[in-house]
Enzyme design. Structure first.
Site, PDB file in Angstrom:
ATOM      1  N   ASP A   1     -27.016   7.502   4.068  1.00 56.04           N
ATOM      2  CA  ASP A   1     -25.693   7.225   3.513  1.00 56.04           C
ATOM      3  C   ASP A   1     -24.973   6.156   4.335  1.00 56.04           C
ATOM      4  OD1 ASP A   1     -23.674   7.562   1.677  1.00 56.04           O
ATOM      5  OD2 ASP A   1     -22.698   9.177   2.784  1.00 56.04           O
ATOM      6  N   GLY A   2     -24.137   5.380   3.646  1.00 50.33           N
ATOM      7  CA  GLY A   2     -23.290   4.413   4.352  1.00 50.33           C
ATOM      8  C   GLY A   2     -23.624   2.954   4.077  1.00 50.33           C
TER       9      GLY A   2
ATOM     10  N   GLU B   1     -26.590  12.468  -9.265  1.00 47.60           N
ATOM     11  CA  GLU B   1     -25.150  12.209  -9.420  1.00 47.60           C
ATOM     12  C   GLU B   1     -24.799  10.728  -9.240  1.00 47.60           C
ATOM     13  OE1 GLU B   1     -26.293  14.893  -7.542  1.00 47.60           O
ATOM     14  OE2 GLU B   1     -25.859  16.203  -9.235  1.00 47.60           O
ATOM     15  N   ASN B   2     -25.727   9.946  -8.694  1.00 49.24           N
ATOM     16  CA  ASN B   2     -25.438   8.526  -8.460  1.00 49.24           C
ATOM     17  C   ASN B   2     -25.311   7.713  -9.761  1.00 49.24           C
ATOM     18  OD1 ASN B   2     -27.346   8.420  -5.367  1.00 49.24           O
ATOM     19  ND2 ASN B   2     -25.119   8.473  -5.629  1.00 49.24           N
TER      20      ASN B   2
ATOM     21  N   ARG C   1     -21.990   5.936 -10.683  1.00 50.40           N
ATOM     22  CA  ARG C   1     -21.554   4.666 -10.086  1.00 50.40           C
ATOM     23  C   ARG C   1     -21.453   3.563 -11.148  1.00 50.40           C
ATOM     24  NH1 ARG C   1     -23.787   4.315  -3.963  1.00 50.40           N
ATOM     25  NH2 ARG C   1     -23.322   6.480  -3.447  1.00 50.40           N
TER      26      ARG C   1
HETATM   27  C1  IPE Z   1     -26.062  10.845  -1.062  1.00 50.89           C
HETATM   28  O1  IPE Z   1     -25.113   9.876  -0.826  1.00 50.89           O
HETATM   29  C2  IPE Z   1     -27.128  10.313  -1.975  1.00 50.89           C
HETATM   30  C3  IPE Z   1     -28.064   9.380  -1.389  1.00 50.89           C
HETATM   31  C4  IPE Z   1     -28.075   8.980  -0.150  1.00 50.89           C
HETATM   32  C5  IPE Z   1     -29.092   8.864  -2.290  1.00 50.89           C
HETATM   33  P1  IPE Z   1     -23.787   9.779  -1.720  1.00 50.89           P
HETATM   34  O2  IPE Z   1     -22.996   8.664  -1.182  1.00 50.89           O
HETATM   35  O3  IPE Z   1     -24.163   9.710  -3.153  1.00 50.89           O
HETATM   36  O4  IPE Z   1     -23.090  11.179  -1.443  1.00 50.89           O
HETATM   37  P2  IPE Z   1     -21.587  11.635  -1.727  1.00 50.89           P
HETATM   38  O5  IPE Z   1     -21.291  11.293  -3.162  1.00 50.89           O
HETATM   39  O6  IPE Z   1     -20.717  10.868  -0.790  1.00 50.89           O
HETATM   40  O7  IPE Z   1     -21.565  13.094  -1.438  1.00 50.89           O
HETATM   41  C1  IPE Z   2     -26.237   5.509   0.239  1.00 56.21           C
HETATM   42  O1  IPE Z   2     -25.241   4.631   0.582  1.00 56.21           O
HETATM   43  C2  IPE Z   2     -27.261   4.893  -0.672  1.00 56.21           C
HETATM   44  C3  IPE Z   2     -27.258   5.424  -2.040  1.00 56.21           C
HETATM   45  C4  IPE Z   2     -26.521   6.374  -2.505  1.00 56.21           C
HETATM   46  C5  IPE Z   2     -28.182   4.775  -2.962  1.00 56.21           C
HETATM   47  P1  IPE Z   2     -23.901   4.577  -0.281  1.00 56.21           P
HETATM   48  O2  IPE Z   2     -24.105   3.617  -1.389  1.00 56.21           O
HETATM   49  O3  IPE Z   2     -23.498   5.930  -0.686  1.00 56.21           O
HETATM   50  O4  IPE Z   2     -22.902   3.973   0.772  1.00 56.21           O
HETATM   51  P2  IPE Z   2     -21.412   4.470   1.047  1.00 56.21           P
HETATM   52  O5  IPE Z   2     -21.497   5.921   1.404  1.00 56.21           O
HETATM   53  O6  IPE Z   2     -20.646   4.244  -0.203  1.00 56.21           O
HETATM   54  O7  IPE Z   2     -20.965   3.633   2.180  1.00 56.21           O
HETATM   55 MG    MG Z   3     -22.310   7.363   0.151  1.00 52.33          MG
END
Ligand code: IPE
Ligand code: IPE
Ligand code: MG
Length: 222
Positions: free
Chosen positions: A12-13, A59-60, A63
């Protein structure tokens, strides 16, 4: 010393990393792929038998369309560009998640990669794509039909014959599981790092492994 079989990563991040550099979230995702490659190499060096990456959650899909299509573009590119290196490194690729929800051409590329690497022995790399733990458990229960017990459910999870993660590492500062491997993480050691995924490195991994090896795991006993 604890034996280490399996490390799972919630990477994440990426988005915040890219934004912080005024280059946009997608730049962070690109950098995140580089981190994945480094972490695979380091895991081989540290003799970790199995690693699992949370690539895209069920859940992604919430986006923006543009970000989703960019993510799938880089996932597809990874499979196309890295396949030779993956084979050379002896990596066996597995996919966790609902593949039917992915585009036909990505499904084809994924199937080819799993097929081409299925006999590899150096390390198992599981990629959780369109993955959600709650769905995984419901599906396992449905597939089990009768004799619902621990063993029969386990056989229907994506992890089937694999040991569950000993370690979970989540970068990015949030201390939550975001629907990742809820069943398999029941007794894992959890490590939450403030660092954003693109900044995660081999030293971070090594220090977590060292801490894990010395930790006391009770599994309910004393
Ligand atoms: C978790 O990260 C999913 C992945 C790393 C693929 P998210 O960024 O989607 O999690 P939430 O929504 O902050 O909980
Ligand atoms: C995790 O990074 C990667 C995926 C969920 C694909 P994020 O895209 O959630 O990055 P932040 O948490 O918004 O910084
Ligand atoms: Mg994230």
């Amino acid at each position: 010393m604890n034996k280490l079989n399996h490390i799972a990563f919630i990477m994440d991040g990426n988005g915040r990393w890219g934004k912080k550099r005024s280059k946009g979230r997608n730049y962070g995702h690109l950098k995140g792929v580089e981190t994945v490659k480094h972490v695979v190499k380091s895991s081989i060096k540290f003799k970790v038998p199995i690693i699992t990456f949370y690539v895209f959650s069920s859940e992604n899909w919430k986006r923006p369309k543009k970000e989703i299509s960019f993510l799938f573009k880089i996932i597809k590119n990874y499979f196309i560009k890295e396949i030779d290196s993956v084979i050379n490194q002896g990596i066996k690729v597995n996919i966790f998640g609902n593949i039917n929800g992915l585009s036909k051409d990505l499904r084809k590329i994924i199937n080819k990669s799993t097929q081409l690497t299925k006999k590899n022995k150096t390390i198992i790399v599981n990629l959780a794509i369109n993955y959600g733990a709650k769905n995984e458990i419901v599906n396992a229960a449905k597939l089990t039909k009768k004799n619902i017990n621990l063993k029969n459910i386990e056989k229907k999870l994506y992890t089937k014959n694999l040991p569950h993660p000993d370690i979970l590492i989540r970068t990015g500062g949030h201390q939550r599981l975001s629907n990742f491997m809820l069943w398999q993480l029941a007794y894992s050691e959890l490590f939450f790092l403030k660092k954003l995924w693109p900044d995660f490195n081999s030293r971070d991994l090594h220090s977590i492994i060292k801490k894990f090896k010395k930790s006391t795991r009770n599994f309910g006993a004393i």
